[in-house]
Design a protein around this motif. Sequence first.
Motif, short mmCIF file in Angstrom:
data_model
loop_
_atom_site.label_atom_id
_atom_site.label_comp_id
_atom_site.label_asym_id
_atom_site.label_seq_id
_atom_site.Cartn_x
_atom_site.Cartn_y
_atom_site.Cartn_z
N LYS A 151 -11.62 25.88 50.88
CA LYS A 151 -12.63 26.35 49.93
C LYS A 151 -13.89 25.52 50.09
N VAL A 152 -15.00 26.22 50.31
CA VAL A 152 -16.29 25.56 50.52
C VAL A 152 -17.31 26.15 49.55
N LEU A 153 -18.01 25.28 48.84
CA LEU A 153 -19.09 25.69 47.94
C LEU A 153 -20.41 25.23 48.54
N GLN A 173 -14.20 32.38 58.30
CA GLN A 173 -13.01 32.59 57.48
C GLN A 173 -12.71 31.46 56.50
N PHE A 174 -13.71 30.64 56.18
CA PHE A 174 -13.53 29.71 55.07
C PHE A 174 -13.64 30.49 53.76
N GLN A 175 -13.01 29.98 52.71
CA GLN A 175 -13.12 30.59 51.38
C GLN A 175 -14.45 30.10 50.79
N THR A 176 -15.46 30.91 50.97
CA THR A 176 -16.83 30.44 50.78
C THR A 176 -17.47 31.02 49.53
N THR A 177 -18.10 30.14 48.76
CA THR A 177 -18.96 30.55 47.65
C THR A 177 -20.36 30.02 47.94
N THR A 226 -17.23 27.63 38.20
CA THR A 226 -15.91 27.04 37.93
C THR A 226 -15.11 26.79 39.21
N ASP A 227 -15.74 26.97 40.36
CA ASP A 227 -15.05 26.75 41.63
C ASP A 227 -14.54 25.31 41.73
N CYS A 228 -13.43 25.18 42.43
CA CYS A 228 -12.82 23.87 42.66
C CYS A 228 -12.70 23.67 44.18
N THR A 267 -14.04 15.68 38.87
CA THR A 267 -13.10 15.92 37.77
C THR A 267 -12.24 17.15 38.06
N ARG A 268 -12.78 18.11 38.82
CA ARG A 268 -12.03 19.32 39.15
C ARG A 268 -11.11 19.09 40.35
#
Length: 283
Positions: free
Chosen positions: A21-23, A41-45, A66-68, A125-126
């Motif tokens: 997961k990448v933000l 194919q990364f879980q990208t936001t 709210t992404d972690c 914190t997340r």
Amino acid sequence: MQLQTQVAIPRPLFAIEPFQKVLLVGSCFAQNMGKRFSEAQFQTTVNPFGVMYNPGSILHTVQRCTDCPAVAIFTLGTNRVYCWKETGEIADNCKKMPQKLFDEKELTIDQCVSFLNQAIEILKTRNPQVQVVITVSPIRYAKYGFVGSQLSKATLILATHRLLGLHPDCTSYFPAYEIMNDELRDYRFYAPDMLHPTEQAVEYIWEQFSNAYFSPLTHAFLKEWQPLLAALKHKPFDAESTEYKAFIAKTLQDIRVLGEKYGHKIDLSPYGDMGKHHNHDLL
């Protein structure tokens, strides 16, 4: 004879694994990089509340999102902000409202550090194992004048390196700004406005990022994924031909096998009917 000044990229203390997961939050350059993360194919936001140019607005996105993520990438564009006159709050998007409603200000180094530090603390914190990559957008802001643009970038760079000292275990700096200005300092790497990088320049910077941050497993996956991605983007002369249908079937089968190999469902939803067929019928 050396015809290029190369920017050394320190090896980070972590590596980005496949499908993590990448933000990405920040300027237009974050959008360009985010597109490539998604295709890989990364879980990208990417900028879930719109493009954010300054550290204060980046903090606002992290507070609202709210992404972690396992990895967050902040791309800093400018230290200039527009604040609502009534409240003094930073406006993330002026929404084409009259300029008289806003005051234009410049964030100090301390203010930039404070905003970014708060964003990192929220992410920690997340996910206590989160890694934050900070980069400065290579896009210059002509409306400030080129001296003003340089002063803005210098403020961001100074703030970033102070921040790295506060979080040495979970932050790193990727020198996109320096690569553009030192390695790619030829106008052929700039769009017609002479400010934005060309697609070729963005691709080069992406390659440099990949080489520095991706794990061996990620590189192995991408080596297998790239020809399949190219096949997905192929535009046929006749989409109804027997040959093209066989080509689709073979591509989807190879993608299914690749997903099974890495234990992850490959997302093909951006690829229209082919993606629907893959997701519904093959997995």
